[in-house]
Every structure is written in C-alpha cells, then in structure tokens.
Design a protein around this motif. Sequence first.
Motif, PDB file in Angstrom:
ATOM      1  N   TRP B 122      47.031  18.906  -3.907  1.00 48.60           N
ATOM      2  CA  TRP B 122      47.798  18.145  -2.990  1.00 48.60           C
ATOM      3  C   TRP B 122      48.324  16.986  -3.182  1.00 48.60           C
ATOM      4  O   TRP B 122      49.118  16.391  -2.725  1.00 48.60           O
ATOM      5  N   THR B 123      47.384  16.286  -4.150  1.00 54.38           N
ATOM      6  CA  THR B 123      47.889  14.759  -4.357  1.00 54.38           C
ATOM      7  C   THR B 123      48.917  14.870  -5.453  1.00 54.38           C
ATOM      8  O   THR B 123      49.432  13.521  -5.627  1.00 54.38           O
ATOM      9  N   MET B 124      49.291  15.822  -5.872  1.00 52.35           N
ATOM     10  CA  MET B 124      50.656  15.785  -6.915  1.00 52.35           C
ATOM     11  C   MET B 124      52.003  15.764  -6.185  1.00 52.35           C
ATOM     12  O   MET B 124      52.119  16.670  -5.407  1.00 52.35           O
ATOM     13  N   PRO B 125      52.661  14.933  -6.286  1.00 52.09           N
ATOM     14  CA  PRO B 125      54.083  14.909  -5.661  1.00 52.09           C
ATOM     15  C   PRO B 125      54.934  16.228  -5.982  1.00 52.09           C
ATOM     16  O   PRO B 125      54.814  16.608  -7.277  1.00 52.09           O
ATOM     17  N   ASP B 126      55.592  16.726  -5.318  1.00 51.91           N
ATOM     18  CA  ASP B 126      55.842  17.968  -5.592  1.00 51.91           C
ATOM     19  C   ASP B 126      56.789  18.105  -6.726  1.00 51.91           C
ATOM     20  O   ASP B 126      56.969  19.083  -7.470  1.00 51.91           O
ATOM     21  N   VAL B 127      57.772  16.991  -6.824  1.00 47.88           N
ATOM     22  CA  VAL B 127      58.763  16.864  -8.060  1.00 47.88           C
ATOM     23  C   VAL B 127      57.932  17.180  -9.275  1.00 47.88           C
ATOM     24  O   VAL B 127      58.133  17.889 -10.187  1.00 47.88           O
ATOM     25  N   ILE B 128      56.888  16.494  -9.436  1.00 49.44           N
ATOM     26  CA  ILE B 128      55.853  16.227 -10.584  1.00 49.44           C
ATOM     27  C   ILE B 128      55.397  17.757 -10.559  1.00 49.44           C
ATOM     28  O   ILE B 128      55.184  18.351 -11.955  1.00 49.44           O
TER      29      ILE B 128
END
Lengths: 360, 302
Positions: B122-128
């Motif tokens: 969840w901590t990962m930005p969705d684009v990444i």
Amino acid sequence: MATVEIRSVRKAYDDHEVIHGVDVLIPDREFVVLVGPSGCGKSTLLRMIAGLEEITSGEIAIDGRVVNEVRAKERDIAMVFQNYALYPHMNVYKNMAFSLRLKGMPQAEIDERVRQAAKILNLSELLERQPRQLSGGQRQRVAMGRAIVRNPKVFLFDEPLSNLDAKLRVAMRTEIKDLHLRLGATTVYVTHDQLEAMTMADRIVVMSEGNVEQIGSPLDLYDRPDNIFVAGFLGSPAMNFFKGVVGRDGKTTHVEAPGLRLPLPDWPDLDIGRPVTYGVRPEDLELSGAPGCNISCRVVVVEGTGSGTLIVAQTPAGNLTAAFEGRPKAKPGDTLALYPTLDHVHLFDAADGKRLGAPT
Amino acid sequence: MTKTHDIGDVSNDGTGTMRDNYKGYLFILPALLMLVVILGFPALAAFLQSFNLMWVAKPGFSLGAYRALVDDAEFLHSLFNTVVFVVVVVSSHLVVGLSIALLLNMDIKFKWMWRVVAILPWTMPDVIGGLVWRFMFDTLPGIVNSVLLRTHLTTEPVDWLGQPGLAFFAVILAESWRGYPYVMLILLAGLQSIPRQQYEAAELDGCSALQKFMYVTMPNLKHMFIISLVLDTVWESRLFGMVYSMTGGGPGYSSQILTLLSYKQYFQFFNVSYGAAMAVVLATVLFFISLPYLRLSMRQQI
C-alpha cells in the motif's frame, strides 16, 4: 451442583509468577467471594477455574474431577463478566438461548428454560430487545440469565457490578444473593469491593499479591483478622493502626506509641518491650470509658453521614478515624478523649504483621 | 430574585453558543476555501463542461455528450471492464485483507514486523507499482516468465501484457496485490475492537473456533466490512495510475477502464464535453455506492 477444589495452584507468565500456591476448598452450594486489591490475582484464579487461563502447577477439581486439561466449554461452568460480554447482534432471548442451541437442545426445552430464567430475572418483557437498548442493570441481568439457563455446576462472577452506579450496585448485590439462595448453586465471585464481599459471601477469601491472606466467614475475618493486611482491607473506614512497643505500668499493660499511650486489656504471653502494631476499628472508639484508658486527640474534620458521624482526629502518633452513631458535639480544633473498647483491640507483630493472640 | 437572574443567564448562554458556532465556522474557513478551490470548482467545471456550457468553442446547453455515450462501443466496453475489475479486485481485497487481518490479530512472534510487511504494497505509489508489475510480466526479462520457464510450466515466454484477456488479468492481479492492505487495516482495527470477553463467553458457551468466527467475529465486523466494501469500491473505481502505467488500457482497449477513457478523451483527444460527461457518470454512480457509508457515518456507528 458441585464442589470446587483448588490445590497448590500457581500461575506464572513466562518467568513471572503471579499466583504463589493457593489452596481453597469450596463446598457444594457455597457462595465464596475472592476479594483483594487490583493485581492480587483474584481474577486470574477465577479465570483458571473457568478454563480461560492455563494452570501452571497444582490442581483444580470441579465436582471431584481434575479439570486442568479439560477445555473451558467442557467444564460445565458459567461465567458473568464485568462488561457483560453479551453478543451485540443477538436479542436478549437469543443471547440466553445461544449455549443451549449450540448443544442442540430441542427448541421447546430451550424456550422453557429461557422463559423460566427471564421470569426469575424480570426480563420477560425485554426478550426481544437488543443489548444496546438495555440499561446497565438490565444487561447485567441478561448476563446472569445466560448463565442460569445452562444450569451449570458452578457460577463464576468476575466483578459483575463494577460498571454499575452505586445505587444499582446495591440493588444488584441483593438480587445476586437472592438468586444464590434460590438456586443454591456453588458460586465463586470476584470483587475488589470489600463491602460486596462482606455482604454477599458465605465465606471470603482475602488475597494479596498472589497469596491467600485469610479464608473465613465475613464476620470471622472482620472480628479476628489474621494479619494487618486483612484487618486494614476489610471495613470502611479502615481500622486505625499505631506502631509502638508493649509497656507496663504497675498492673496494667499498654502500648507505648510516640507521644501516645494506648490502653490494652489483659493479654496473655505479651513480652514487655515487644514491638507491635496496635489496631482499633473506628466504631470501637467511644466517647466515655474507664478512667485513664483513653487516647487524647485533636479533632481535624467532622463528617456527618446522616445516620452517623465520622471524626478524623490528630494524635502525636498519626491521624485516626472514629465512627459514631448519632451526632456527637465536636468541632475541628476540639480536644477529645477517645476510649477504645478494650476487648475489640487488635495487636499485630510489628515485623511480620501477624495477629498476636487475643485479650483474655 | 436570584432565580430570575439565573434564568436570564441561561438565555444569554444560548446566544453565546450561537456566537461560538459562528466562531467555529471562522476556524474551518481556510480548510473550506481549499476544498472549494481544489475540489468544488473542478467538480462544478466538469459538470458544466459535460453539458457544453464552459470552456468549449461554442457554449450552449447540450445533452450531446451523454447521448453519444450510449452508442460508444469503447465506452460500453470500458464500463463493463470497470465493473468486472472492481468486483474482482474488491472481492479479492476483502478475502485477502480479512485473512491477513485474522493472522495479524493472533498472538504471533514479531507481530510488528509482519504488520509492516503486510502494509508494504500500500505504501507503493500506484504508478510505480504498475511499472514494477509491467517489468515482472515482461516477455523476456520478467520474473513471471522466468519462473514459468525454469519450472517448465511453459516452453515459451507468455506475452502477458500483449494479449487482451491476459493483460486485463495481469492488471487485476497487480491491483489485488497493491490495494489489499487498506481493507486489511480497516478490518484489523475492527478485529481489535472486539472485546476479548465476547470470545471467552462464546468459549464457555461451547463454541468451536469456527463457531466463534461465525457468531462473534463476523457479526462484530459487519460495519467494518460495509465500510471497507464501499470505500474500496469507490477507490478502485477511480483507479488510474496502476492501469495507465502497466498497460495504458491496451492492447486495443481490452484492459481499459472508465477513468482511462475519460482521460484519453479529455486530455489526448480534447473532447472536453465527452471526457467530462464520462467523469460525471462515474461520479454519480460512485455517489450512490457511497450512500451506505454516509448513512453509517451519520449514525456514528463506525
């Protein structure tokens, strides 16, 4: 119904022992109250009887059968929790019927038992209500109903009245006691409230720091406490204590406290010069008595309770509290002579706090 | 005399409260202004644009954009994709989220460490996240193909993101992974608020572990379940970055969802009214989906 035997029971969490070998025998139909300050292990002991905590060593037997390895649901006990622990999504009827339904009891019998219990507890009108629509006292009665329908061998109560206001607490105290007299079920009741213990128990088990301090009937413990802890814990306002040494003046013995001479009755086997703690209950102090047998003090506060009066007074050896029926004329600043009722005086060893015999 | 005076005081207190309320509004004014500028205005603008009333060559009320939607195969396909995507992803979030929340609620060693690990996606930005999954599903150096080849499950690399059905599946899988911690956190909070005594009472009443789950855990989690269902549905319906960076909606428009199409129409083809109309349709649907949540929060039963 059944007996409960607790034999050399210990409880440790990792290396930290919280109950240090407790023995209590509870006969059939008895109402036993475990009482003590927070953290004394009374709830842990109750939870071990229930099967909610493992027994580190020792044995607990219910109805003669050792239950150490028996799961909670197979011990045939019912428990009433401090926060009631009702199932919030079930109405009163379903809450009470739940355990019977799990057992697969026929619906007709469930219905009869639930309605019977509801009648005993005055819940008949509330059977369709949800727990959140009930008052604290009503919830408490549902929690008891849930226990009653099962007709268990033993009832366990874990501080059931602590969440209720003072007036309701007194009323529920009577209800629980009355229920016990009617059902005659073996009951273990945990509370930190000494007044609950005194008023409800057939026998009281006073606990402190994981040990049993004394077991006995309420009045026994009140009149003949085994040690300073029990003496100070039971009774409100608490017993007055003075540290001193035994002294003798001619024929009479007394306790010599700093700046204060405390009268003693004849007391066998009391060595002169022995360090002791002198205990006298507030209601055992009188405003008149034998000449010379008094404690001189200065009134600090006078508290009228309506039915009686509490006087807090200062002595050279510390403050004391005296309780009187009626309304004695005293005001702060007055000097007062208080006469201990000599045969109600308690003496404890100054070192280990144990009771020293009794006056003859 | 004293009494009359007291009553006077009470009515004064009444006006005092009014004045306090007014002061309260002053305090929230800056935040309110921010919301108007960054949320209210764009929303209003999009609404007006969708009816051809603002920022268009020839302003004038028209339902044309909405009429065109009904006949647009790409729009209907994207709508269908969005529904499938949201249903599958949200269901998997609920199942995975609940399972992991149950595990994390047990007495396990290094609990905090497992919690951190479980929240990481969840901590990962969705684009990444989308880019990472794109690399993982890549035909040649991707780890997915690499594993499949080495374990001899396939003999040739699979073109995951190049085939219509597979690409959509890959996107769903990736978002199922990225989004579950949100649901898990809500459900874990719900699990932790269930009083221990209810489980103990159930134990004494004779419940098995499964029965405790059915009669204590699930009913107590009901509200949290509704909340996570609604919030996650709204959240996933609005998803953009993950799909955009992973497949861009392709191949063709096989993995395209509404937000992507709306973006394409608005910012790439400059069909301003058309793109805005799609956004308005989506927002309206989401508003109705969030009603149960709003009702629950009004009743303050969260």
